[in-house]
Every structure is written in structure tokens, then in C-alpha cells.
Scaffold this motif. Structure first.
Motif, mmCIF file in Angstrom:
data_model
loop_
_atom_site.group_PDB
_atom_site.id
_atom_site.type_symbol
_atom_site.label_atom_id
_atom_site.label_comp_id
_atom_site.label_asym_id
_atom_site.label_seq_id
_atom_site.Cartn_x
_atom_site.Cartn_y
_atom_site.Cartn_z
ATOM 1 N N LYS A 77 -14.043 9.202 -0.608
ATOM 2 C CA LYS A 77 -13.053 8.316 0.021
ATOM 3 C C LYS A 77 -12.292 7.504 -1.035
ATOM 4 N N SER A 78 -13.077 6.842 -1.917
ATOM 5 C CA SER A 78 -12.427 6.027 -2.943
ATOM 6 C C SER A 78 -11.612 6.893 -3.886
ATOM 7 N N THR A 79 -12.125 8.080 -4.167
ATOM 8 C CA THR A 79 -11.392 8.993 -5.039
ATOM 9 C C THR A 79 -10.012 9.280 -4.460
ATOM 10 N N LEU B 201 -6.442 0.812 1.580
ATOM 11 C CA LEU B 201 -7.535 -0.135 1.772
ATOM 12 C C LEU B 201 -8.865 0.571 1.554
ATOM 13 N N ASP B 202 -9.663 0.038 0.637
ATOM 14 C CA ASP B 202 -10.960 0.656 0.350
ATOM 15 C C ASP B 202 -12.074 -0.245 0.864
ATOM 16 N N GLU B 203 -12.556 0.065 2.040
ATOM 17 C CA GLU B 203 -13.597 -0.725 2.700
ATOM 18 C C GLU B 203 -13.279 -2.213 2.718
ATOM 19 N N PRO B 204 -12.101 -2.580 3.243
ATOM 20 C CA PRO B 204 -11.664 -3.984 3.145
ATOM 21 C C PRO B 204 -12.480 -4.924 4.017
#
Ligand SMILES: Nc1ncnc2c1ncn2[C@@H]1O[C@H](COP(=O)(O)OP(=O)(O)OP(=O)(O)O)[C@@H](O)[C@H]1O
Ligand SMILES: [Mg+2]
Lengths: 233, 463
Positions: free
Chosen positions: A40-42, A155-158
């Protein structure tokens, strides 16, 4: 607005992202689900140009991210899991500074209105950020996106670690922005919020997008079943 | 401009941190104390020197009617004036004398010739403004700037910045400015404070010295940000920068100094004196009528004036011989001092060629030179004092020779003769000369400045 075309990222032998194809239109809130290490972050970092793709391309508003990163920066706003700001500056000063780095200059009252729009209580505006809770800092992140007039939110796990009320407030902000045609790509572990807030859901596993669906097609419990099914195989 | 926004934020953040306030407070307090102490010392020494100079002159004149050669042996002193900018940089004054005794037959040295440390490069620890400028301010720059970029990486703010649109170059330049501004202001305050205390201020010198230090700090600031940009950890950045500080401000000067002294050593005082005595023995002694050289001079003089006896000469041959002896000895001193000067010049050459090793070196040399407290100025002073001594001997011996008869040692000249010997007066080299002598230092400092900026530009692409 957001396109992933055969987007692939390899770390040595580790295929962190495997041939991802994805389309996100203005107004969409696309939620990426998946276990730790699913990619996901990638995906988000590729759209942010923090990392370069091994093959394929990430495209925002017809512009290939790795080709013209400066042009991309004008369009995007990024909120990580834990938005760190300058502790010795107030929320207002942080907002002014970061928006300034995007080349925009606002009057104090305009900045204040962005903070209000992001739902920060007005007593906090001039307090140093070191006194802020996590939820308050994430709101500064939203205010930054509003001030920047970003067309794309990454948004990364905001909302991870936010209490339910703060999390709910954050979702409402996202919905409001989506009404203004902002395209959102959000990584999350929160199935419930993804169903509530998102327009689309993608489930990732070991670098692959294994499932895509619209939130309208499915209810909460079916989503959970589907997700666990993918994880257990 | 985005660059200024970054600089403004850096300064705002600094002014809100307790660490910064303490550091600035300490450095400002040290600077004020250093300038004040230096001022008090400067005035004390200046007063002493002025009094001693007046004393020497009045003692000289108070001899009244006296034999000119007695007066020559009585002697007097040449004083090096206390230069205004020695308040900021006392340079090598500590190792060189300030007065030279002027007398018949010998050239005396101010106590510098064989001093162990010829350079003053490694002088460390005196609380003078130059110490603060050369050592403490760079430390302050490092303390303020070492985490300028690393902290943003550690916190994660750099990731946010990178999505905003500002370029890396603008960001790093802004940080450079933000870190430099307090240092530039502090430097300016130090110079203004010092200037308030300086009498007969020559703005060209003060302004140039100010610019030299600003350039030095700009270099240190760039290096600090280069390291901070390359690394990911504030602690490592600090350690590396401190190591660079130790190498550039302590190790390189010390090593350059020992290397130079080893390559071109000065003779010891004993060696120097022995060599002079040896040469003197070989030639004419003004006081010894029986030596071979004296006899030869006698013959030549009698022939030149076509007389057969010394008594028939139109002047006092004793005094004439003394002047000739003086001229001979002067030549010997000149020869040996030229050798010393050669060593000095060779050393200077070596220093110049080593100055690229650390920006500290060209800064140090320029600072001393502008303050007229370097070795070159001291050599000029010693030469001027010798010239003065020779002239003094010539005036006295000529009077003796022309107004007395052979063997008339009881001759007394009128007291007015004493005032015919002029007062010694030494002027520091003017601005043009200083700049001319320091061309290579200016060049190297400029090269460091440009080089460090180039490196900073390169580093900013790696952030
Ligand atoms: N810098 C890196 N170097 C090597 N491998 C990496 C790097 N960053 C990520 N990976 C690997 O890439 C894969 C995908 O990681 P990624 O961070 O995208 O997962 P994620 O879905 O965001 O997980 P999480 O839910 O834990 O945030 C993982 O196997 C991870 O180990
Ligand atoms: Mg992740």
C-alpha cells in the motif's frame, strides 16, 4: 485523475508492487486495504515520487510522476500516518510555512478560515504544535491540502491511532473534499471507515491488487468476509 | 521568495529554542568581555608605550653637551606603535618585542628571532576577539546548523516539504541563510563594538577584516549544511562536524606550523650571535686602531687626502674610523638579518601554499595582516629601527669627525646635536600594500568560498 499503468516496484528480489493497474477519478475516494507489507505504502510513495518505479508508470492528471515531479507537487497533498510538524511553531505558523513552500501566500484571516474548515478548534490556532494531539495535527494536514487547493489527496493510514470521533471527523472532511472533486487514494486498515467513507475499495496482497469493488456493491459484513478470505488463502 | 520563507522559519524556530538563546547569550557575553578586556589591555599597553617613548626621548635629550660617541653608546629605543586593530587581533605581538634598543656597534633584536613558535598560528585560549571569531563562532555555526537538515529527515518533515513544490536548492539555500543570519549579525555587532573602542579608526581595514570573517563564516556554514544534507542522523552530523573543526582550526594550523619550521628553521639566538661575531672579527673594528683592517683604512685615507699623518686630515680620524667600522658592522648585521628574512619569506611561501588546507589559515593570515600584527609588519619595524640606528650613528660620528681633532676624546658636542637625531617613527603598511601582500590568501579564501558553495549545491541535489 490518478492512473497506475503496469506499475511495478522491486526491491532486489522482493516484488513490493506487482503490475498494478488502477484508475481513480475526481471525486473518488479509493481505499487500499491489505496486510502489513502488502504494498500500500509503496503504491502511494510511487505517486509521491518518493521512489522510482522499476517498470510501468504512475500518472497524475496526464503527467507521468517520475518525468515531471515539480508539476505533480502542485496537484497533490500528502498526509502520512503521523504528520510531524514543527513543534516550536503554532498550527497557524506551520500551515503558513508549508503552504508558503508550495509557493502560495495567504492573509492571516484566510489561513484561519482553512484551519476552521479543517475543523481545528480556534483556541488551538496560535498554540505551539507540541501541545497538539495527533488528531489536531492531522487536521493541519487537511488544512494544508485545502489551502493548497490540491486536486489529489494521497493518504497513508491517516486515521490510524485516532479515536473514533476524530476518525469520524476526518472522514467527513474527506467527503467534503470529494464533493469538491478531489481524487483521494488512501491506504488504511480500517474496513469500517473504508466502507463508510470510500467510493471504491482495492484489496492488496503481496504486491498484487487482488480485488476491486465499489462500496455501493457490498455491505460491512460481506466486505469483512471477502477481506479475510483473501488473507487466508 | 521561498528561500526567505525558509530562512525566516529557521530563525523563528531558533529564537524559540532555549538552546539557541543560551548559546547566543554565552557567545555574546564572551565577545563583550573579550572586547572589553582587550580594550583595557590595549589602552594600558598603549599608555605604557607612549610614556616609555617620551621617557626615552627626554632621557636622550637630557644628556646635554656630550661626546657624540658617548651618546651613541648611551643609546635610545625605537618603539613599535600599538596599532588600532590589534584590539581585535593581537596576532604575533605576544612573541615579538615592541621595542628595540638602538646603540653604537650592534643591531639589537626585539626578542623574536628564535622564539620557539614563529607563527602564532596555534595560539589558542586567550580570550581575545580573534579567538572568538576564529574558534568559537565556527563552533556556534556547527552547533546551530548540524541538525538543520538531518532533523527534518529524522522527524519526517522533509517528506512533507518534498511534496510542497519548493526545490531542494531553494530549501538548502534558505536554511543556509537562516543559519547564517544570526552569525552575520553577531559578527557585525562584535566589529561595531570593537570599532567604538578603536581610536584613529581606518574603515578600510575594519571593513575588510569584517568581510574576511564573514567569508570565513560563510564557508563554515556551507560545510555545516553540506554535512547535514548528506547524513541522516543529527548525532553523527555533529560528531563529524566537530572532527572537521578540530582538524581545520587546531590540527592543520599546528601541523602547518611545525612542518614549516622544520622545513625552513630559524637559527637559534646563539647560532645567530656566533655567526655575527665571527664576521665581525674578520673585519674592521672601529675601536681597534691596531687591527689589520684599521691599518689598511689608515693607508687608504692618507692616500686619498694626500697627507702623510693622520693629524693632517681635515677631520678626526678616530671618529671617521668609527663610522667606517659602524658601516662595516651594519653590513654584517644586514647580511645576517637578510638571511633571517629569507627564512621568514620562505616560511611565508610555505604557509601560502598550505593555506588551501583549511579556510582557517588564509583567514588567520589576512586578519593578522590587516591588524598589522603579523610577522611581516614586525620585520618592517625591525628594518625601520635599524635604518634609524644607522642614521643616528652617521649623524653622531660625522659631528665627531668634523668638529674634533685626532685623539680628542674629550670633545663635547653642543646639546643641539641630540635633537638633530630624529625621533623614530614607524608607520604600518598601508591598505594597498596589505592587499598586495595577501593576494594569495584572498584568492584561497575566495576559492574556499566558491568551492563550499559548489559542494553545497551538489549536496542539495542529494537531499
Ligand atoms: N525501502 C525498502 N527496501 C526494501 N524493501 C522495502 C522497502 N520499503 C518497503 N519494502 C518492502 O516492500 C513490501 C511492501 O511494503 P509496504 O510498505 O508498501 O507495505 P504496506 O502495505 O504499506 O504495509 P503496512 O500495512 O505495514 O504499512 C514489503 O515487503 C516491504 O518489506
Ligand atoms: Mg504502509
Amino acid at each position: 485523475m490518478l492512473h497506475a499503468v503496469n506499475l511495478t516496484k522491486k526491491y532486489q528480489e522482493n516484488l513490493a508492487l506487482d503490475n498494478l493497474n488502477l484508475v481513480i477519478e475526481p471525486g473518488d475516494i479509493y481505499c487500499l486495504l491489505g496486510a502489513n507489507g502488502a504494498g500500500k505504502s509503496t503504491t502511494i510513495n510511487l505517486f509521491l515520487n518518493f521512489i522510482a518505479p522499476t517498470s510501468g508508470k504512475a500518472v497524475i492528471d496526464q503527467i507521468e510522476v517520475s518525468k515531471d515531479p515539480q508539476a505533480i507537487k502542485k496537484l497533490i497533498a500528502y498526509i502520512p500516518e503521523n504528520l510531524v510538524l514543527y513543534n516550536e511553531l503554532s498550527g497557524l505558523e506551520n500551515l503558513e510555512y508549508f503552504v508558503g513552500l508550495a509557493g502560495m501566500k495567504y492573509q492571516q484571516d484566510e489561513l484561519v478560515s482553512f484551519l476552521q474548515e479543517a475543523g481545528l478548534q480556534s483556541e488551538a490556532f496560535k498554540k505551539r504544535v507540541k501541545t497538539y494531539s495527533k488528531g489536531m495535527r492531522q487536521k493541519i494536514g487537511v488544512a494544508m491540502a485545502i489551502a493548497k487547493r490540491a486536486k489529489v489527496l494521497l493518504l497513508d493510514e491517516p486515521t490510524s491511532g485516532l479515536d473514533p470521533k476524530a476518525s469520524n471527523e476526518f472522514s467527513e472532511l474527506l467527503l467534503r473534499l470529494s464533493q469538491q472533486n478531489v481524487a483521494t487514494l488512501m491506504a488504511t486498515h480500517d474496513l469500517f471507515r473504508a466502507k463508510e467513507t470510500g467510493t471504491d475499495i482495492g484489496i492488496m496482497k503481496s504486491g498484487k491488487l487482488v480485488e476491486q469493488l465499489s462500496t455501493e456493491e457490498i455491505n460491512h459484513s460481506d466486505l469483512e468476509k471477502l477481506y479475510l478470505n483473501h488473507m487466508n488463502n | 521568495m521561498m528561500v526567505f520563507r525558509v530562512a525566516k522559519k529557521e530563525i523563528l524556530e531558533m529564537t524559540r529554542s532555549g538552546q539557541f538563546k543560551w548559546m547566543l547569550g554565552i557567545v555574546v557575553a564572551l565577545s563583550v568581555v573579550a572586547i572589553y578586556i582587550s580594550h583595557v589591555h590595549w589602552q594600558e599597553k598603549n599608555l605604557q608605550r607612549e610614556l616609555a617613548q617620551e621617557d626615552a626621548r627626554s632621557l636622550w635629550l637630557a644628556q646635554g653637551a656630550t661626546n657624540p660617541h658617548n651618546a651613541a653608546h648611551y643609546g635610545t629605543y625605537a618603539f613599535k606603535p600599538q596599532f588600532p586593530l590589534s584590539l581585535i587581533d593581537p596576532g604575533v605581538e605576544k612573541f615579538t618585542g615592541v621595542s628595540i634598543f638602538l646603540e653604537a656597534h650592534s643591531r639589537n633584536e626585539a626578542d623574536n628571532v628564535a622564539a620557539a613558535d614563529q607563527t602564532g598560528l596555534s595560539r589558542f585560549g586567550d580570550l581575545t576577539p580573534d579567538f572568538i571569531l576564529l574558534f568559537i563562532v565556527p563552533l556556534m555555526i556547527i552547533a546551530l546548523g548540524h541538525q538543520s537538515v538531518t532533523k527534518e529527515k529524522e522527524q519526517g518533515t522533509l517528506r512533507i516539504i518534498k511534496t510542497q513544490g519548493i526545490s531542494n536548492q531553494q530549501l538548502i539555500l534558505g536554511k543556509w541563510l537562516g543559519n547564517y543570519a544570526p552569525v552575520a549579525i553577531l559578527t557585525t555587532i562584535i566589529f561595531i563594538l570593537a570599532a567604538l573602542f578603536i581610536r584613529q579608526i581606518d574603515w578600510k581595514f575594519v571593513a575588510t577584516m569584517w568581510l574576511v570573517y564573514l567569508a570565513y563564516f560563510a564557508i563554515v556554514n556551507s560545510i555545516t549544511l553540506v554535512i547535514s544534507s548528506f547524513l541522516n542522523n543529527s548525532g553523527i552530523s555533529l560528531v563529524i562536524l566537530l572532527a572537521i573543526w578540530i582538524v581545520s582550526c587546531l590540527a592543520v594550523p599546528k601541523t602547518a606550523s611545525s612542518f614549516t619550521n622544520e622545513k625552513h628553521p630559524y637559527p637559534t639566538r646563539q647560532e645567530f650571535d656566533a655567526a655575527v661575531a665571527e664576521d665581525k672579527k674578520k673585519g674592521l673594528d672601529g675601536h681597534d686602531p691596531w687591527s689589520e683592517a684599521s691599518k689598511k683604512l689608515e693607508q687608504e685615507t692618507l692616500q686619498a687626502y694626500e697627507v702623510s699623518k693622520l693629524e693632517d686630515l681635515p677631520f678626526n680620524f678616530d671618529a671617521f674610523r668609527m663610522q667606517k667600522g659602524e658601516e662595516h658592522e651594519t653590513a654584517i648585521y644586514f647580511k645576517h638579518n637578510e638571511k633571517l628574512k629569507e627564512v621568514h619569506q620562505k616560511q611565508t611561501q610555505v604557509y601560502r601554499s598550505l593555506a588551501f588546507l583549511s579556510p582557517f589559515l588564509p583567514t588567520r593570515f589576512l586578519s593578522m595582516s590587516l591588524a598589522s600584527t603579523d610577522y611581516s609588519t614586525h620585520w618592517n619595524f625591525a628594518d625601520a629601527a635599524e635604518k634609524h640606528r644607522v642614521e643616528m650613528q652617521r649623524v653622531l660620528n660625522t659631528n665627531f669627525a668634523e668638529n674634533s681633532k685626532l685623539g680628542e676624546w674629550s670633545y663635547k658636542a653642543d646639546a643641539s646635536l641630540l635633537s638633530e637625531v630624529p625621533e623614530f617613527n614607524f608607520e604600518a603598511p598601508d591598505f594597498g600594500e596589505v592587499m598586495d601582500a595577501n593576494k594569495s590568501n584572498l584568492l584561497i579564501l575566495t576559492a574556499w568560498l566558491l568551492g563550499s558553495f559548489a559542494l553545497l549545491f551538489f549536496a542539495s541535489t542529494r537531499v
